[in-house]
Design a protein around this motif. Structure first.
Motif, short mmCIF file in Angstrom:
data_model
loop_
_atom_site.label_atom_id
_atom_site.label_comp_id
_atom_site.label_asym_id
_atom_site.label_seq_id
_atom_site.Cartn_x
_atom_site.Cartn_y
_atom_site.Cartn_z
N GLY A 105 34.13 -4.41 9.57
CA GLY A 105 34.59 -3.67 10.87
C GLY A 105 36.23 -4.55 11.20
N THR A 106 36.81 -4.72 12.41
CA THR A 106 38.09 -4.75 12.67
C THR A 106 38.40 -6.38 12.93
OG1 THR A 106 37.64 -3.87 14.67
CG2 THR A 106 38.71 -2.61 13.23
N THR A 107 37.20 -7.19 12.79
CA THR A 107 37.59 -8.77 12.96
C THR A 107 38.69 -9.16 11.86
OG1 THR A 107 35.17 -8.78 13.64
CG2 THR A 107 36.35 -11.03 13.25
N GLY A 108 38.65 -8.63 10.85
CA GLY A 108 39.47 -9.19 9.89
C GLY A 108 40.86 -9.18 10.04
N LEU A 109 41.14 -8.25 11.06
CA LEU A 109 42.84 -7.83 11.05
C LEU A 109 43.51 -9.24 11.41
CD1 LEU A 109 45.02 -5.97 11.32
CD2 LEU A 109 44.43 -5.62 13.87
N LYS A 110 43.53 -9.90 12.34
CA LYS A 110 44.20 -11.06 12.61
C LYS A 110 44.33 -12.17 11.38
CE LYS A 110 45.48 -10.90 17.24
NZ LYS A 110 44.86 -10.75 18.48
N PRO A 111 42.96 -12.47 10.78
CA PRO A 111 42.88 -13.34 9.50
C PRO A 111 43.85 -12.63 8.50
CG PRO A 111 40.90 -13.26 10.23
CD PRO A 111 41.77 -12.11 11.22
N VAL A 112 43.70 -11.29 8.18
CA VAL A 112 44.76 -10.75 7.36
C VAL A 112 46.23 -10.98 7.57
CG1 VAL A 112 45.10 -8.44 6.04
CG2 VAL A 112 42.73 -9.28 6.07
N LEU A 113 46.44 -10.70 8.58
CA LEU A 113 47.99 -10.64 8.88
C LEU A 113 48.39 -12.15 8.87
CD1 LEU A 113 47.94 -8.41 12.00
CD2 LEU A 113 49.25 -8.06 9.86
N ALA A 114 47.45 -12.96 9.28
CA ALA A 114 47.84 -14.46 8.99
C ALA A 114 48.10 -14.66 7.70
CB ALA A 114 46.84 -15.45 9.59
N ALA A 115 47.24 -14.41 6.83
CA ALA A 115 47.48 -14.43 5.32
C ALA A 115 48.77 -13.77 4.81
CB ALA A 115 46.07 -13.77 4.70
#
Ligand code: NDP
Ligand code: MG
Length: 385
Positions: A105-115
């Motif tokens: 799902g879309t929960t990963g968006l913020k962590p991916v942007l942080a990475a």
């Protein structure tokens, strides 16, 4: 020992997570797991942490995180991270080289942007992120000079087929699709499909959401949008063909009529290993194709009447703007309602269709506008259940 590639694995307890761990186990001299994250399966996280000697562990669920700290399953020097903030922190660990994004799902968006902002390369399985916010994720990757490496079998195949080729000589990308569980089921009976039936995929063993997405072909719809962002091609340059054996993972046709394909058995370890060890190649962790046996490969055009979710995704891709985000949000809501026995199988497409008709797509100028479209689409889709 030469320097090992240091990996953070978001979604370590899932199906991609397990296959990634298999690949890491097979290459202990080249790959090192430094951080793991999941939603709430702490027993499984503890087992992985012990087996791979991982010090950094994140739980999205705060309650599970608290339990993990106190239950003694982890070694004393484990550092714990909590919630969405914790996922972003573990995704930007100073020592990490590569972040595998395999949350559903879309929960990963913020962590991916942080990475990305921390300069980490991303191995992206979590396609929903690009469907939701491809414009902003790809722009951030460009700005911070990081690679978004495709950890989806079709996109890894295309990535391999494009190697060393000129972009202007690419005519089209041809994504293969297995056709899911109901490729041959009589059309009149599709309304009676149960969650159990939709969860049994003929070729792949995957998480629940993506398995249902395969049976509706919404997955292939998400994948054409993913391909559009990853490879910067126009919607009309992306074609889909049904290939029931899942051995040809995708193909690229060039302007001169030559088609290059990538083949391997239907297991994600091949794509995962290719991406984790990129740009090098080494022996894999599973048996390869055996041409001493007869191998038949079949290709058929998709039947759009049978797979309305795919047609809706294509429409979203062609419309652009926030239409793919609306498609994705409505699909997530409808699939979880279907899995909870609240709606029938054919209503998944009906709910996406109604949501898309109810909401106007805009060209988003900021990530906030995309997130707003996502929230609004979820609310609208829920109102149809
Ligand atoms: P699974 O359902 O098997 O696993 C999902 C993983 O994400 C689990 O580790 C789960 O943790 C974790 N997770 C779920 N929600 C959160 C959250 N809010 N915060 C942190 N972690 C969370 O899914 P898959 O592995 O099948 O799929 C993962 C992604 O990869 C999807 O986007 C899918 O489309 C994509 N993909 C999958 C393929 C496959 O073969 N499975 C192939 C290509 C792409 P927990 O166990 O604690 O719930
Ligand atoms: Mg795929």
């Amino acid at each position: 020992m030469s320097e090992r590639k240091k990996i953070v694995l978001l979604g370590a307890t899932g199906s991609i997570g397990e296959n990634t761990l298999k690949v890491i186990s097979g290459h202990p001299d080249k790959l090192e797991l430094v951080g793991i994250a999941a939603h709430s399966k702490i027993k499984k996280l503890a087992k992985i942490a012990r087996e791979f000697n991982v010090q950094h562990v994140a739980c999205f669920d705060e309650h599970a995180g608290k339990e993990a700290r106190s239950n003694g399953d982890f070694s004393a020097d484990t550092k714990f991270y909590n919630g969405l903030k914790g996922l972003s922190e573990i995704a930007s660990l100073p020592e990490a080289d590569l972040v595998v994004a395999a949350v559903v799902g879309t929960t990963g968006l913020k962590p991916v942007l942080a990475a990305i902002e921390a300069g980490k390369d991303i191995a992206l399985a979590n396609k929903e992120i690009l469907v939701l916010a491809g414009k902003f994720v790809m722009a951030a990757a460009k700005k911070h000079d990081v690679n978004i490496l495709p950890l989806d079998s079709e996109h890894d195949a295309i990535f391999q087929c494009l190697n060393g080729e000129k972009k202007k000589e690419v005519k089209k990308l041809i994504l293969t699709a297995s056709g899911g569980s109901f490729r041959e089921r009589p059309f009149e009976t599709l309304s009676q499909v149960t969650p159990e039936e939709a969860l049994s995929h003929p070729n792949w063993n995957m998480g629940k959401k993506i398995t249902v997405d395969c049976s509706t072909m919404a997955n292939k719809g998400l994948e054409i949008i993913e391909a559009h962002w990853l490879f910067d091609v126009r919607p009309e340059q992306i074609e889909v063909v049904i290939h029931p054996q899942s051995i040809v993972h995708s193909m690229v046709e060039f302007v001169d009529g030559s088609i290059i394909a990538q083949l391997s058995p239907p297991s994600m370890t091949f794509a995962i290993q290719h991406i984790l060890l990129h740009p090098d190649r080494h022996p894999g962790v599973e048996a390869t194709l055996d041409f001493s046996q007869t191998l038949s490969l079949e290709f058929n055009p998709p039947d759009l009447k049978r797979f309305p979710c795919f047609a809706l995704a294509r429409q979203a891709l062609e419309t652009g703007g926030t239409a793919p985000a609306i498609f994705n949000a409505a699909n997530e809501v409808a699939v979880s309602a279907f899995l909870a026995n609240k709606i029938g199988f054919l209503q998944i497409a009906a709910i996406i269709d109604k949501t898309m008709k109810n909401l106007k797509s805009i060209e988003p100028l900021s990530l906030d506008e995309v997130l707003l479209a996502d929230t609004e689409a979820r609310k609208t889709a829920k109102s149809f259940i």
